[in-house]
Scaffold this motif. Structure first.
Motif, PDB file in Angstrom:
ATOM      1  N   PRO A  87       0.812  -1.220   0.000  1.00 55.71           N
ATOM      2  CA  PRO A  87       0.000   0.000   0.000  1.00 55.71           C
ATOM      3  C   PRO A  87       0.842   1.266   0.000  1.00 55.71           C
ATOM      4  N   GLY A  91      -0.844   2.294  -3.059  1.00 58.31           N
ATOM      5  CA  GLY A  91      -1.960   3.004  -2.458  1.00 58.31           C
ATOM      6  C   GLY A  91      -2.850   2.073  -1.666  1.00 58.31           C
ATOM      7  N   LEU A  92      -3.281   2.516  -0.492  1.00 63.55           N
ATOM      8  CA  LEU A  92      -4.097   1.675   0.385  1.00 63.55           C
ATOM      9  C   LEU A  92      -5.425   1.324  -0.272  1.00 63.55           C
ATOM     10  N   THR A  93      -6.063   2.280  -0.915  1.00 61.69           N
ATOM     11  CA  THR A  93      -7.350   2.019  -1.557  1.00 61.69           C
ATOM     12  C   THR A  93      -7.233   0.954  -2.635  1.00 61.69           C
ATOM     13  N   THR A  94      -6.156   1.013  -3.407  1.00 60.37           N
ATOM     14  CA  THR A  94      -5.947   0.024  -4.471  1.00 60.37           C
ATOM     15  C   THR A  94      -5.802  -1.376  -3.897  1.00 60.37           C
ATOM     16  N   LEU A  96      -6.837  -2.478  -0.953  1.00 61.71           N
ATOM     17  CA  LEU A  96      -8.080  -2.904  -0.317  1.00 61.71           C
ATOM     18  C   LEU A  96      -9.121  -3.344  -1.345  1.00 61.71           C
ATOM     19  N   ARG A  97      -9.223  -2.611  -2.440  1.00 63.54           N
ATOM     20  CA  ARG A  97     -10.270  -2.885  -3.421  1.00 63.54           C
ATOM     21  C   ARG A  97      -9.854  -3.900  -4.481  1.00 63.54           C
ATOM     22  N   LYS A  98      -8.551  -3.950  -4.784  1.00 65.61           N
ATOM     23  CA  LYS A  98      -8.099  -4.773  -5.900  1.00 65.61           C
ATOM     24  C   LYS A  98      -7.009  -5.761  -5.492  1.00 65.61           C
ATOM     25  N   GLY A 174      -3.440  -4.773   2.947  1.00 66.71           N
ATOM     26  CA  GLY A 174      -3.670  -3.340   2.940  1.00 66.71           C
ATOM     27  C   GLY A 174      -3.567  -2.732   4.326  1.00 66.71           C
TER      28      GLY A 174
END
Length: 396
Positions: A87, A91-94, A96-98, A174
């Motif tokens: 992350p 990126g943390l969002t990436t 977590l989501r992917k 993440g």
């Protein structure tokens, strides 16, 4: 009724079944893929290994060699651009989501599989069933769920399919490098998401794992719980598992005052616990003392000083580095203990290949600490002398 399936279960009963099925999957990942295959922290009975392979094929379509290689690369390249799911860089969002997509993309990297996928199963079943028909298992699982649970079987199947991508690939990879607490200042950003590793089989204790990656037990503190370790202990009692390695235990012999080779090796083996003790016994009390010496305008900065002084240097961003420098400029005593912390860490990174050099460097560090005039530092140097590879002999 046909739409309720062969088992004719109620909604609450199906929920209980989902929890059991997903927990078996989590145990398969943490015990077999992670602690056994990737790190060889334990040995498993051949029948149990094949059960885990079969179950993972049914419920995740994950391949042992691919998962093992990707995880080993994660440790080897952690928090670098080559990390498959960092992350910090992606990126943390990436993550977590992917998380699942990142896994699948890296699984297609033949170089990763060649370098990091050694000593993984390569028998007839692996070549002709699990690898040849990667989605055959999850398709079969969908049919079984439909037959057993009726229409709700598709919900059971969907939860089974999402469990690992969401919780393991997303949450552990993440949040396990972004939020939580740290027992040890390892060189990457790994954190313990929570102290009770139940939902994800103990993988919540991610900072502990990155500090001692080859340990079969992920809990370290007395108040931490690793359900994966509970299953390993149970399997060991049944003769289905054998633990090979756990985190080293820091032994201290009260009254020991001599620095010897035994002390040097004990300090090297237990360096992460020792640095955690340095944070507790030296940094924390000194920061509390210095808080009372600075004016009000600096106290907001000194409230963060404990974290700044103990944080792994490579993980500090430019803003934290600037704040740390301000703290050091305002307190000579904090500067001394910070520099001594760095000097202590440098001893095992510079001299670990030569025990005699390490012993000499450690003796010199203790002498300087004792001459510093800082009581907490002097007491810590005395504590270092008491470390030993062996526990104190039992009194008769």
């Amino acid at each position: 009724m046909w739409y309720q399936g062969l088992l004719q279960l109620s909604g609450w009963q199906i929920l209980a079944v989902i929890l059991v099925l997903t927990h078996i999957t989590i145990v398969s990942v943490t015990v077999y893929l992670h602690r056994y295959s990737a790190h060889r922290a334990l040995e498993l009975h051949p029948a149990l290994k094949h059960f885990f392979r079969f179950w993972l094929w049914l419920t995740t379509s994950m391949n042992t060699r691919e998962w093992t290689a990707i995880h080993r690369k994660h440790h080897a390249k952690c928090e670098t651009p080559e990390d498959p799911h960092s992350p910090v860089h992606k990126g943390l969002t990436t993550v977590l989501r992917k998380g699942a997509e990142l896994y699948m993309a890296e699984a297609r990297n033949e170089e990763t599989l060649r370098i990091y996928g050694k000593n993984c199963p390569d028998d007839w079943m692996e070549r002709n069933v699990y690898t040849r028909f990667p989605i055959g298992g999850v398709t079969l699982m969908a049919i079984i769920d439909l037959a057993l649970f009726g229409v709700l079987g598709m919900t059971v199947w969907a939860v089974q399919m999402m469990w690992i991508p969401v919780f393991a690939a997303g949450v552990v990879n993440g949040l396990g490098h972004a939020v939580g607490y740290r027992n040890f200042e390892c060189r990457d950003a790994a954190t313990n998401i929570m102290p009770w590793g139940i939902l994800i089989g103990g993988e919540e204790l991610h900072n502990n794992h990155h500090t001692y990656p080859n340990s079969a037990k992920l809990s370290v503190k007395k108040w931490e719980f690793d359900i994966g370790w509970m299953w390993i202990r149970l399997l060991s009692l049944l003769g289905l598992a054998k633990v090979r390695r756990t985190a080293p235990i820091a032994h201290r012999v009260e009254g020991k005052q001599t620095l010897d080779m035994d002390t040097a090796m004990a300090v090297l083996n237990n360096r992460f616990q020792i640095m955690a003790q340095y944070r507790k016994l030296v940094i924390k009390p000194l920061v509390a003392q210095e808080m009372h010496r600075v004016d009000e305008s600096m106290r907001h900065l000194f409230r963060r000083a404990k974290r700044l002084l103990s944080r792994e240097s490579s993980l500090l961003d430019s803003r934290n580095e600037e704040n740390l420098q301000q703290v050091l400029d305002h307190s000579q005593r904090l500067r001394i203990i910070y520099e001594k912390r760095l000097a202590l860490q440098a001893i095992w990174s510079r001299t670990s290949a030569n025990g005699h050099d390490m012993l000499h460097a450690l003796a010199e560090w203790c002498s300087q600490a004792e001459a510093s005039g800082i009581k907490a530092l002097q007491e810590f140097a005395a504590t270092l002398r008491t470390y030993s590879l062996q526990p104190a002999p039992m009194a008769r």
